[in-house]
Design an enzyme around this catalytic site. Structure first.
Site, mmCIF file in Angstrom:
data_model
loop_
_atom_site.group_PDB
_atom_site.id
_atom_site.type_symbol
_atom_site.label_atom_id
_atom_site.label_comp_id
_atom_site.label_asym_id
_atom_site.label_seq_id
_atom_site.Cartn_x
_atom_site.Cartn_y
_atom_site.Cartn_z
ATOM 1 C CB SER A 1 -0.682 0.101 1.219
ATOM 2 O OG SER A 1 -1.585 1.087 1.366
ATOM 3 C CG LEU B 1 -2.464 8.232 5.866
ATOM 4 C CD1 LEU B 1 -3.352 8.071 7.378
ATOM 5 C CD2 LEU B 1 -2.318 6.874 5.187
ATOM 6 C CB CYS C 1 -0.266 5.651 9.094
ATOM 7 S SG CYS C 1 0.622 6.733 8.204
ATOM 8 C CE LYS D 1 1.527 -2.069 5.640
ATOM 9 N NZ LYS D 1 1.601 -1.783 4.193
ATOM 10 C CB ILE E 1 6.404 -5.017 10.059
ATOM 11 C CG1 ILE E 1 7.758 -4.650 9.200
ATOM 12 C CG2 ILE E 1 6.803 -5.934 11.111
ATOM 13 C CD1 ILE E 1 9.221 -4.313 9.940
ATOM 14 C CG ASN E 2 2.787 0.483 8.015
ATOM 15 O OD1 ASN E 2 3.791 1.156 7.095
ATOM 16 N ND2 ASN E 2 1.851 0.667 7.857
HETATM 17 C C1 LIG Z 1 6.490 5.929 0.042
HETATM 18 C C2 LIG Z 1 5.839 4.845 0.802
HETATM 19 C C3 LIG Z 1 4.517 5.241 1.216
HETATM 20 C C4 LIG Z 1 3.421 4.014 2.066
HETATM 21 N N1 LIG Z 1 2.334 4.252 2.121
HETATM 22 C C5 LIG Z 1 1.832 3.442 2.853
HETATM 23 C C6 LIG Z 1 0.175 3.618 3.135
HETATM 24 O O1 LIG Z 1 -0.372 4.636 2.606
HETATM 25 N N2 LIG Z 1 -0.487 2.684 3.797
HETATM 26 C C7 LIG Z 1 0.196 1.573 4.135
HETATM 27 O O2 LIG Z 1 -0.555 0.666 4.895
HETATM 28 N N3 LIG Z 1 1.640 1.491 4.116
HETATM 29 C C8 LIG Z 1 2.242 2.473 3.393
HETATM 30 N N4 LIG Z 1 3.645 2.084 3.359
HETATM 31 C C9 LIG Z 1 4.181 1.030 3.839
HETATM 32 C C10 LIG Z 1 4.454 -0.120 2.737
HETATM 33 O O3 LIG Z 1 3.283 -0.573 2.430
HETATM 34 C C11 LIG Z 1 5.189 -1.367 3.250
HETATM 35 O O4 LIG Z 1 4.279 -2.094 4.284
HETATM 36 C C12 LIG Z 1 6.638 -0.818 3.928
HETATM 37 O O5 LIG Z 1 7.319 0.112 3.125
HETATM 38 C C13 LIG Z 1 7.680 -2.176 4.026
HETATM 39 O O6 LIG Z 1 7.803 -2.747 2.855
HETATM 40 P P1 LIG Z 1 8.931 -2.342 1.898
HETATM 41 O O7 LIG Z 1 10.353 -2.328 2.476
HETATM 42 O O8 LIG Z 1 8.925 -3.669 0.929
HETATM 43 O O9 LIG Z 1 8.520 -1.041 1.363
HETATM 44 C C14 LIG Z 1 4.243 3.183 2.580
HETATM 45 C C15 LIG Z 1 5.818 2.869 2.070
HETATM 46 C C16 LIG Z 1 6.384 3.729 1.389
HETATM 47 C C17 LIG Z 1 7.808 3.609 1.072
#
Ligand SMILES: Cc1cc2nc3c(=O)[nH]c(=O)nc-3n(C[C@H](O)[C@H](O)[C@H](O)COP(=O)(O)O)c2cc1C
Ligand SMILES: Cc1cc2nc3c(=O)[nH]c(=O)nc-3n(C[C@H](O)[C@H](O)[C@H](O)COP(=O)(O)OP(=O)(O)OC[C@H]3O[C@@H](n4cnc5c(N)ncnc54)[C@H](O)[C@@H]3O)c2cc1C
Ligand SMILES: Cc1cc2nc3c(=O)[nH]c(=O)nc-3n(C[C@H](O)[C@H](O)[C@H](O)COP(=O)(O)OP(=O)(O)OC[C@H]3O[C@@H](n4cnc5c(N)ncnc54)[C@H](O)[C@@H]3O)c2cc1C
Ligand SMILES: Cc1cc2nc3c(=O)[nH]c(=O)nc-3n(C[C@H](O)[C@H](O)[C@H](O)COP(=O)(O)O)c2cc1C
Ligand code: FES
Ligand code: FES
Lengths: 319, 277, 319, 277
Positions: free
Chosen positions: C24, C76, C133, C168, C194-195
């Site tokens: 997301s 957000l 978040c 999440k 994880i977030n």
């Molecule tokens: C630029 C950016 C925006 C994100 N926005 C959201 C969001 O709106 N809602 C959410 O649940 N997670 C959000 N995330 C978290 C990601 O979905 C993910 O859980 C997190 O980045 C860890 O995975 P990764 O290391 O593969 O990015 C965001 C991550 C990034 C980098």
């Protein structure tokens, strides 16, 4: 010409010529690094944590490299306080920098006992309480994850010595600021922020955890953003000095911590890349302050503190 | 040198310059460094901590392969991020290293008939040992194994120097097909064994030595942190009674009869019969 | 020849052809990546989180690169659920992969309201509850940091829909396992673990925080060891499936998560390096299972679980 | 092209090959790529997301400097980890990129007298724009500033093509000493301004344009995440009434009259008078 900018700082009663400590568990007793680093150019060495009873430590492997960092699970290997005082400590006398002892434990009494025995020795100028080791099986980390237990440990240790007491905090908590406040209220003279972050790695050939202990503590540049934030938030909540740590390698990294609110920094994993880093950092800090015409390192401590910009806020945003 | 842990070997930071770069096989690189102080001081089985020029990873433990005149060389397999970086270096580049480090092979006895067992890149740790033993007049059999013929790098050097070679490859492309330890166990009992290679190989060498009723010096490997004895990350369980054991209380004083020793500091070479792994 | 190993998995009722979700906030609505990636080769896209009211999002800068990772503080930004349903959602119909909606909020009622409205739409096949978040000013993250609040949010959302509900979780807590258990008990069909991890960075030229919001969420390979451990521990405590995420870039990274106990993985930041990564991962997973003669991805889920080795334990170590 | 946000420019993943590598100044590298599809499709002011060959960092946004025949080129200053990696590439190496991306400069009007303002590496975004405007018969004045003379790279190309040059350097080593915007404000009022460079320069260009009572197209820069519109990391506040504004409810529907637009998707080029920064 201006005089040399001052790098000396104080943590409680502990006076350091340089604002750099070598992280507990990363620098042995200093002896190991002496052939490669000028120990007279560092502030203090924090010794490896010692416990009441001897500990073999964790099964192997104990280290894994990860992106921009490493996991360790040493498990507080140490010969126990008696043997340590009898056979080890005398070697540290005469080091050209300060020596800080580090105490770990599993019961409040253990902390108090080891702290008292260790602090009584002249070689030791201050005590760091490791209430945050993530690599021991029982409640080792629980102390640092619970504000009340933290308070009790710190009070018990405080009662045993007048030397500077540094409490080392765990980042593996919901609210590190609350724990920092408790440590301050319970008598800590300074805070070490942060210890390693819990993590693990899996060997995809063998399908087994890479560490003998399964889980370990993450250190190095990977955790720097986490550490800088912890320092930034804690600095707003307490008035005792902070020893910032977590992934410091370069001048810019060090400055981030000072600006976030650290009075001193600690260097751990970076010594594994190049043991000349601590000495280089001190020279670079000196040069930086000179160039910017800043009289002392203390002047930049906490200078990054700002209010959140509120441009273009409107109703939907109040949530 | 095992059993002589306190010998002052003057380790230091050495700023070296690359004099020669050779690729001995695909992904096997030999770098020769201008490093006079290291060349003089290094004992067989010692190693260096090589500082990454980029500063972007931990220093890497690499054996001193050769040491001659003002030169030392390192020999490595490109296996990951750090050796990949080292492989990009060219003649004239600077390379800073810490060393010489560790307690290497004890070649001081007057053993007449020795076996050296090397697996893969383990060969890098044993050349100085072989040379010293030959100099002392020993008969040296080198049992040398690798995955495939191409990776039996520099075997000829050992033969030219006077070693008897027994080669083995996993795929049978050169020497015996199978493990080098299988050739060792079938061979005539030596008086003493020296070995460097992957842990399973070393464990087997230990068993074979005890079957033969002889002693073995094993050069171990583990993920290193500091490489200089400061972090206790690189340990192996050792009898607390060993002369190499680090300071730790024995069982009767609340400690244990087994103690984890640092491969980087007490080792990397240990007596097989003192290990408790 | 064996048949192709099965990569299809289920999260509650949600059936995915591939065990890969796009994180997301990282993948827009898929449309943005469609020119560069074959969307028919991914399991599902998790849409950017939507809230009840429109949100401008955080002031700039919103992104900072850090060692092996990045900090983000988007805050957000979204047009609010009404506008979203009216003007945006219809575009997602006909995507060649599944679409999962993501809901964020500041009151329990908000979550329930947005969840109900969103889940009622056919374009949406499942809902992810973002209770974690780290980049919003008020109690946005509090839900995910408190087991009881988590329970209440999940119950409220659960009551509004029968579609798969993924919760999440935030890593910024002392005990993520306790929160995972609460989410399961309150009706979650799956957990996203994880977030991002809270962090910050400071610009040492300007002495100011690099992010407009001061703090942000750390993602990318830097946090992978933290994420793998969270999945490993939660997998032992719950029986619902886990969507593992945090720094996945390569086949080996993906395998770490499956072996730790994830039924599916989510790819976020890696898309910023190369949008072909998700498709490549699926091909590599396929090849890996074939080579190892494993019939389905589900067979490797959780296979890294072992007991701690206890060689050489003795008295001093029991502490 | 601003105001034409929905034009389908067929962005794609392009596997390119490096045909030429030149160092225009210390730390300023020009790479020419074999990339026929990009060369045809790219509009002035568009950019690429360059995938790091090592896979070890985020892709990097770089403007398409030239596009001619089957070739496009990129011009970059080595400032950090990612451009350092790109600087190591050599002829024949492969480089994968996403593009062409973004809404570039609108050169479609029949403006007779235009000013182009470029600061530092901003020069990389304006060559295609200058060429197109010259082709359309406009008189083009290039106001070009840099830290020092050496970094005024490729100014001659613009002069040769027919631009009138007004140069400035911070240290006075070439052209006027001071900011390029100081030369602009003192010059004769153009009909339209195009600009690319650091944010403070662009803000000043916006002020000057409004002082002149003319419009300005500014190519903005911000740290990018995805570079393709998926993450909302690269935004700038824009009037919700702008044709470039992303879908967001206006104030009367509970939204706002200012909205953050994605520099990578709605931009990178915006009308100065529509920005709310
Ligand atoms: C630029 C950016 C925006 C994100 N926005 C959201 C969001 O709106 N809602 C959410 O649940 N997670 C959000 N995330 C978290 C990601 O979905 C993910 O859980 C997190 O980045 C860890 O995975 P990764 O290391 O593969 O990015 C965001 C991550 C990034 C980098
Ligand atoms: C005493 C001793 C002597 C040795 N002598 C030799 C020798 O002579 N020749 C030889 O070839 N080897 C030798 N080795 C082994 C050598 O030190 C290791 O193989 C070393 O790990 C190689 O480093 P690497 O990063 O290239 O690969 P590996 O460590 O095998 O890398 C494995 C994976 O981990 C990652 N990784 C490793 N380190 C880091 C890091 N710091 N940061 C981020 N990611 C990382 C890599 O990217 C890779 O994916 C010796 C080891 C010891 C202990
Ligand atoms: C639309 C657009 C067009 C552009 N066109 C051009 C152009 O034509 N020419 C040009 O020179 N520039 C251009 N830029 C700017 C260019 O994209 C940035 O300067 C880019 O940041 C350079 O990357 P870097 O990593 O080399 O340096 P920086 O991003 O400046 O690096 C700063 C620091 O951050 C670290 N860092 C940065 N990224 C990462 C990462 N992913 N992982 C870890 N650490 C990281 C670096 O190590 C360094 O310490 C453009 C930008 C935009 C938005
Ligand atoms: C191998 C290793 C061993 C450590 N042992 C201890 C220890 O015994 N006691 C302690 O308080 N911290 C210990 N730490 C934590 C460090 O002192 C330091 O707080 C942490 O690593 C973060 O800093 P760094 O990123 O600079 O290493 C250890 C860290 C490492 C890497
Ligand atoms: S690697 Fe640090 S003690 Fe051996
Ligand atoms: S960089 Fe992701 S939306 Fe612009």
């Amino acid at each position: 010409m201006n005089p040399q900018p001052a790098l000396a700082i104080k943590l409680g009663k502990l006076e350091l010529a340089f604002p750099t400590l070598m992280g507990s568990g990363c620098y042995g007793s200093g002896e190991e690094f002496a052939p490669f680093a000028d120990l007279s150019k560092i502030g203090a060495i924090v010794l490896k944590s010692v416990t009441r009873l001897p500990r073999l430590g964790n099964p192997t492997p104990r280290l894994v490299h990860t992106p921009a960092g490493m996991l360790n699970a040493i498990g507080l290997q140490n010969p126990g306080i008696e043997w340590y005082l009898e056979r080890e400590l005398h070697k540290y006398a005469g080091r050209p920098c300060k020596i800080v002892g580090s105490v770990a434990g599993f019961e409040i009494d253990d902390y108090a006992y080891v702290c008292e025995r260790l602090a009584a020795r002249d070689e030791i100028e201050a005590i760091e309480l490791n209430v945050s080791c993530p690599n021991v099986a029982r409640e080792g980390e629980t102390f640092g994850c619970d504000p009340d237990l933290t308070a009790r440990v710190v009070e018990a240790a405080r009662a045993t010595t007048n030397k500077t007491l540094i409490v080392k905090l765990s980042p593996n908590v919901t609210d590190i600021v609350a724990i920092a406040r408790q440590a301050e209220n319970s008598g800590a003279d300074a805070l070490a922020v942060i210890n390693t972050v819990r993590g693990m790695a899996i060997d995809v050939e063998t399908w087994r955890p890479r560490l003998g202990n399964i889980t370990g503590g993450l250190s190095g540049p990977a955790i720097r953003p986490i550490a800088v934030l912890a320092v930034y938030e804690i600095a707003q909540a307490v008035s005792i000095p902070i020893v910032g740590q977590g992934g410091i390698e370069t001048l810019a990294d060090a400055l981030e911590f000072f600006l976030a609110g650290a009075t001193a920094i600690s260097i751990g994993t970076a010594n594994f890349t190049d043991p000349r880093i601590p000495e280089r950092l001190v020279a670079e800090l000196q040069a930086y302050l000179t160039r910017r015409n800043i009289a002392s390192i203390e002047e930049i401590v906490g200078r990054a503190h700002v209010e959140i910009a509120t441009a273009h806020q409107y109703e939907g945003d109040e949530g | 040198m095992i059993g002589m842990a306190m010998l002052d070997l003057h380790p230091r930071v050495a700023a070296t310059t690359i004099l020669e770069r050779r690729e001995l096989a695909d992904g096997v690189v030999l770098l020769t460094l201008h490093a006079p102080e290291l060349a003089n001081a290094t004992q067989p089985g010692q190693y260096l901590m090589v500082i990454p020029p980029s500063g972007e990873a931990a220093a890497t433990a690499l054996a001193v392969y050769e040491a001659e005149g003002k030169r030392v060389s390192i020999l490595f397999f490109v296996t990951g991020k750090r050796t990949r970086e080292l492989a990009t270096l060219a003649c004239g580049d600077r390379l800073d290293v810490l060393g010489p480090l560790g307690n290497g092979f004890d070649c001081s006895g007057d053993t007449r008939d020795v076996a050296i067992v090397a697996g893969g890149v383990g060969i890098a740790s044993v050349w100085l040992c072989a040379r010293e033993l030959l100099r002392r007049g020993a008969h040296v059999r080198l049992f040398y194994g690798a995955r495939t013929a191409e990776l039996l790098v520099d075997a000829q050097r050992f033969a030219d120097a006077g070693c008897e070679l027994v080669l083995a490859t996993d795929d049978g492309t050169r020497g015996e097909r199978g493990f080098v330890t299988d050739t060792l166990v079938r061979s005539q009992r030596p008086e003493l064994i020296y070995a460097c290679g992957p842990s399973p190989m070393l464990r087997r060498v230990g068993e074979i030595a005890s079957g033969f009723g002889v002693r073995a010096q094993l050069s171990l490997e583990e993920t290193f942190g500091c490489g200089v004895g400061g972090c206790w990350g690189c340990v192996v369980p050792l009898s607390n009674a060993s002369a190499q054991a680090p300071s730790f209380p024995p069982a009767e004083r609340g400690g244990s009869d087994v103690v984890y020793a640092r491969i980087c500091k007490e080792g990397p070479v240990f007596w097989a019969h003192e290990l408790r792994w």
